[in-house]
Design an enzyme around this catalytic site. Sequence first.
Site, PDB file in Angstrom:
ATOM      1  N   LYS A   1      47.769  46.959  35.910  1.00  0.00           N
ATOM      2  CA  LYS A   1      46.763  47.398  36.879  1.00  0.00           C
ATOM      3  C   LYS A   1      46.172  48.777  36.585  1.00  0.00           C
ATOM      4  O   LYS A   1      45.032  49.055  36.926  1.00  0.00           O
ATOM      5  CB  LYS A   1      47.353  47.350  38.286  1.00  0.00           C
TER       6      LYS A   1
ATOM      7  N   GLU B   1      41.153  48.432  48.178  1.00  0.00           N
ATOM      8  CA  GLU B   1      41.958  47.527  48.993  1.00  0.00           C
ATOM      9  C   GLU B   1      43.278  47.322  48.293  1.00  0.00           C
ATOM     10  O   GLU B   1      43.384  47.488  47.078  1.00  0.00           O
ATOM     11  CB  GLU B   1      41.240  46.176  49.140  1.00  0.00           C
TER      12      GLU B   1
ATOM     13  N   SER C   1      52.679  40.719  32.443  1.00  0.00           N
ATOM     14  CA  SER C   1      51.713  41.598  33.117  1.00  0.00           C
ATOM     15  C   SER C   1      52.370  42.782  33.816  1.00  0.00           C
ATOM     16  O   SER C   1      51.743  43.818  34.008  1.00  0.00           O
ATOM     17  CB  SER C   1      50.885  40.786  34.116  1.00  0.00           C
TER      18      SER C   1
HETATM   19  C1  LIG Z   1      48.542  42.142  40.658  1.00  0.00           C
HETATM   20  C2  LIG Z   1      49.328  41.530  39.592  1.00  0.00           C
HETATM   21  C3  LIG Z   1      48.967  40.300  39.015  1.00  0.00           C
HETATM   22  C4  LIG Z   1      47.824  39.462  39.510  1.00  0.00           C
HETATM   23  O1  LIG Z   1      46.569  40.035  39.344  1.00  0.00           O
HETATM   24  P1  LIG Z   1      45.535  39.479  38.287  1.00  0.00           P
HETATM   25  O2  LIG Z   1      44.260  40.136  38.646  1.00  0.00           O
HETATM   26  O3  LIG Z   1      45.506  38.006  38.439  1.00  0.00           O
HETATM   27  O4  LIG Z   1      46.025  39.888  36.951  1.00  0.00           O
HETATM   28  C5  LIG Z   1      49.726  39.812  37.958  1.00  0.00           C
HETATM   29  N1  LIG Z   1      50.797  40.481  37.498  1.00  0.00           N
HETATM   30  C6  LIG Z   1      51.179  41.655  38.038  1.00  0.00           C
HETATM   31  C7  LIG Z   1      52.384  42.333  37.491  1.00  0.00           C
HETATM   32  C8  LIG Z   1      50.461  42.222  39.093  1.00  0.00           C
HETATM   33  O5  LIG Z   1      50.871  43.387  39.624  1.00  0.00           O
END
Ligand SMILES: *Cc1c(COP(=O)(O)O)cnc(C)c1O
Length: 412
Positions: A87, A109, A380
């Site tokens: 993020k 948000e 992610s």
């Molecule tokens: C917020 C988040 C997501 C989902 O958001 P996307 O916009 O779909 O990438 C995925 N993985 C993590 C670790 C997150 O914090």
Amino acid sequence: MSSESKFGEYGGQYVPEALMPAIEELTDAYERYVLDNEDGFMDEFRERLRDFGGRPTPLQRADRLSERYDREVYLKREDLLHGGAHKLNNALGQVLLAKYMGKERIVAETGAGQHGTATAMACAYLDVDCEIYMGRTDINRQRPNVFRMRIHDAAVNPVDIGSGTLKEAINETMRDWATNVEDTHYVIGSVVGPHPFPRMVRDFQSVISEEAREQIREKAGRLPDSVVACAGGGSNTMGAFHEFVGDDEVDLVAVEAGGSALTIDEEEGLAPHSASLSTGDDGVLHGARTKLLQNPDGQILESHSVSAGLDYSGVGPELAYLADEGRVTPVNVGDDAALEAFHRLSKTEGIIPALESSHALAYLEEHPDELGDLVVVNVSGRGDKDLDTVIEESEKRDLDAAPSMEVFEGEQ
Ligand SMILES: *Cc1c(COP(=O)(O)O)cnc(C)c1O
């Protein structure tokens, strides 16, 4: 350079009149600073991602998973980015852009609080005022993130409308932005919303696939057979896919939250999943035409996932387009499989993945043969934030994979 507002039928700028001046100003800034690198904006962005964020993140061969599935599995370690998830790539890009635009105030948000935290972190780093809108329900269930935001000196504004979750928080933030456009920029948290957000957020997140494409060539000597990423709004997804979209031999697999079942309860306005890309219909949400979970009257259904970050009723318009074109394959896995994948990676590779990322890993477990001999999975984020949920949900299910969480005898 000018930019298209649509991806085929999807995207666009379905916003109230009052928001158009803000959108036009932002589109102009996006084209100048991001697309044309005016005043060296993109160079500064890259440098700050390196020095503050810790980029590049590693691409690591997962030895046990490679053995388990009898193929080469590599993990793109976005969990190692500062803040513990992808993020920051977007939050830092947008807060820096706001500074180039002469804005002194940021609004954003947040649902689970991860995007709010990343934005508050970027604002503290770049010395900009920060206000975060968060639904009351989410505030109550995500206390630690509320404190994290405040520790970075951000104000957290509770939203009491509707169910008090992400959807309402986005509406409130857009309202604030429309009223205060003079000095304020809205940092949206995924590849959603009206143009230019889906393109701009994708461009900031594309650093993931820029690095991964180079790294896999260096380590494996060729491009992967597939890239797998989880999809909520789809920002880590588009970030992990973007540089591979032109490589036809690379399959792009977007893993959504299948929740507890792929059904919908029209009466209650609920879906026990968040698989908008796999099962949704076309409609307009938060300023863009995309695929949505909705009833036949066009009312948005409330979604569900064990992973808060995937719990969203829509999905980015570019993913909807790429799925229709057959370039991206939408799939989904349920809560149970995601929890098991969480424990598996933690135990066998020494990495605690976010519950969101665990969905991508669960798909690999369920369908390794669909993914070819050389697979890149985007991790992610890290799962420290999810420990309470994982302990509770694992106990509820009596998961074999979960370690005992009983307190040792004699301990208080
Ligand atoms: C917020 C988040 C997501 C989902 O958001 P996307 O916009 O779909 O990438 C995925 N993985 C993590 C670790 C997150 O914090």
